[in-house]
Design a protein around this motif. Sequence first.
Motif, short mmCIF file in Angstrom:
data_model
loop_
_atom_site.label_atom_id
_atom_site.label_comp_id
_atom_site.label_asym_id
_atom_site.label_seq_id
_atom_site.Cartn_x
_atom_site.Cartn_y
_atom_site.Cartn_z
N ALA A 1 0.86 -1.18 0.00
CA ALA A 1 0.00 0.00 0.00
C ALA A 1 0.89 1.24 0.00
O ALA A 1 1.35 1.68 1.05
CB ALA A 1 -0.92 -0.02 1.22
N PRO A 2 1.18 1.78 -1.19
CA PRO A 2 2.06 2.93 -1.28
C PRO A 2 1.50 4.16 -0.57
O PRO A 2 0.29 4.36 -0.49
CB PRO A 2 2.14 3.20 -2.78
CG PRO A 2 1.77 1.91 -3.43
CD PRO A 2 0.76 1.30 -2.50
N ALA A 3 2.42 4.97 -0.05
CA ALA A 3 2.07 6.26 0.56
C ALA A 3 3.27 7.18 0.37
O ALA A 3 4.35 6.92 0.90
CB ALA A 3 1.75 6.09 2.04
N MET A 4 3.06 8.22 -0.42
CA MET A 4 4.15 9.16 -0.72
C MET A 4 3.59 10.37 -1.44
O MET A 4 2.42 10.39 -1.80
CB MET A 4 5.22 8.47 -1.57
CG MET A 4 4.74 8.05 -2.94
SD MET A 4 5.82 6.88 -3.80
CE MET A 4 5.52 5.37 -2.90
N ASN A 5 4.42 11.34 -1.70
CA ASN A 5 4.05 12.52 -2.47
C ASN A 5 3.59 12.10 -3.86
O ASN A 5 4.10 11.14 -4.43
CB ASN A 5 5.26 13.46 -2.55
CG ASN A 5 5.01 14.63 -3.48
OD1 ASN A 5 5.25 14.53 -4.67
ND2 ASN A 5 4.53 15.72 -2.93
N THR A 6 2.64 12.84 -4.41
CA THR A 6 2.08 12.54 -5.73
C THR A 6 3.16 12.44 -6.80
O THR A 6 3.15 11.51 -7.61
CB THR A 6 1.08 13.65 -6.14
OG1 THR A 6 0.06 13.71 -5.15
CG2 THR A 6 0.46 13.38 -7.48
N LYS A 7 4.08 13.39 -6.82
CA LYS A 7 5.13 13.37 -7.85
C LYS A 7 6.02 12.15 -7.70
O LYS A 7 6.47 11.56 -8.68
CB LYS A 7 5.93 14.66 -7.81
CG LYS A 7 5.13 15.84 -8.32
CD LYS A 7 5.94 17.11 -8.37
CE LYS A 7 5.12 18.19 -9.00
NZ LYS A 7 4.74 19.26 -8.12
N MET A 8 6.29 11.75 -6.46
CA MET A 8 7.08 10.54 -6.22
C MET A 8 6.32 9.30 -6.70
O MET A 8 6.89 8.42 -7.35
CB MET A 8 7.43 10.40 -4.74
CG MET A 8 8.37 11.47 -4.23
SD MET A 8 8.60 11.37 -2.44
CE MET A 8 9.67 9.95 -2.33
N TYR A 9 5.02 9.25 -6.40
CA TYR A 9 4.22 8.09 -6.81
C TYR A 9 4.11 8.02 -8.33
O TYR A 9 4.23 6.94 -8.93
CB TYR A 9 2.83 8.15 -6.17
CG TYR A 9 1.98 6.97 -6.56
CD1 TYR A 9 2.22 5.71 -6.03
CD2 TYR A 9 0.94 7.10 -7.49
CE1 TYR A 9 1.46 4.61 -6.40
CE2 TYR A 9 0.18 6.01 -7.86
CZ TYR A 9 0.45 4.77 -7.32
OH TYR A 9 -0.31 3.68 -7.70
#
Length: 181
Positions: free
Chosen positions: A120-128
């Motif tokens: 379940a990814p969780a990170m900044n939009t640009k990183m994702y």
Amino acid sequence: MTKTVTLAVSGSISAYKAADLSSRLTKSGYDVHILMTQAATSFITPLTLQVLSKNPVHVELMQEENAKIINHIELAKQTDLFILAPASANTIAHLAHGFADNMVTAVALALDSGIPKLLAPAMNTKMYDNPITQANLQLLKENGYQEIEPRSSLLACGDVGRGALAELDVIVKKIEEKIHE
């Protein structure tokens, strides 16, 4: 027979949600074993997760308490379902490329190929949305991982977009579906 869920927590502001996830899974009758990256311990303490899971929390790869047991191998053997939540870009990259330099990635690499593996990814939009992260996610999917996609929200950094950890109800539902297949 009690099922063992191995919950891996990586360095993301969403790591604090692992406390609620661990508590929910434990209350539902799962034996929850928690692995943390060193970065995750900056966001939530192992003690919090230990109290909620009622099991030791594993952070250090080379901390072997019993000379007869190789800890990361034994944890992998006991796992009925593996979930990385939150999954940081860094840990996703390490997993995708076979690094085993911390407890999370070492256990993940030692899992039997038939074990359900969720992230379940969780990170900044640009990183994702970065093509490298997307390529790493695709590589993991090709190797048996299933992604629980992040949601769009106001992120901790102040940006708005896709990258927030999926709602815990969604994560728990997916765990229950996969573990009972």
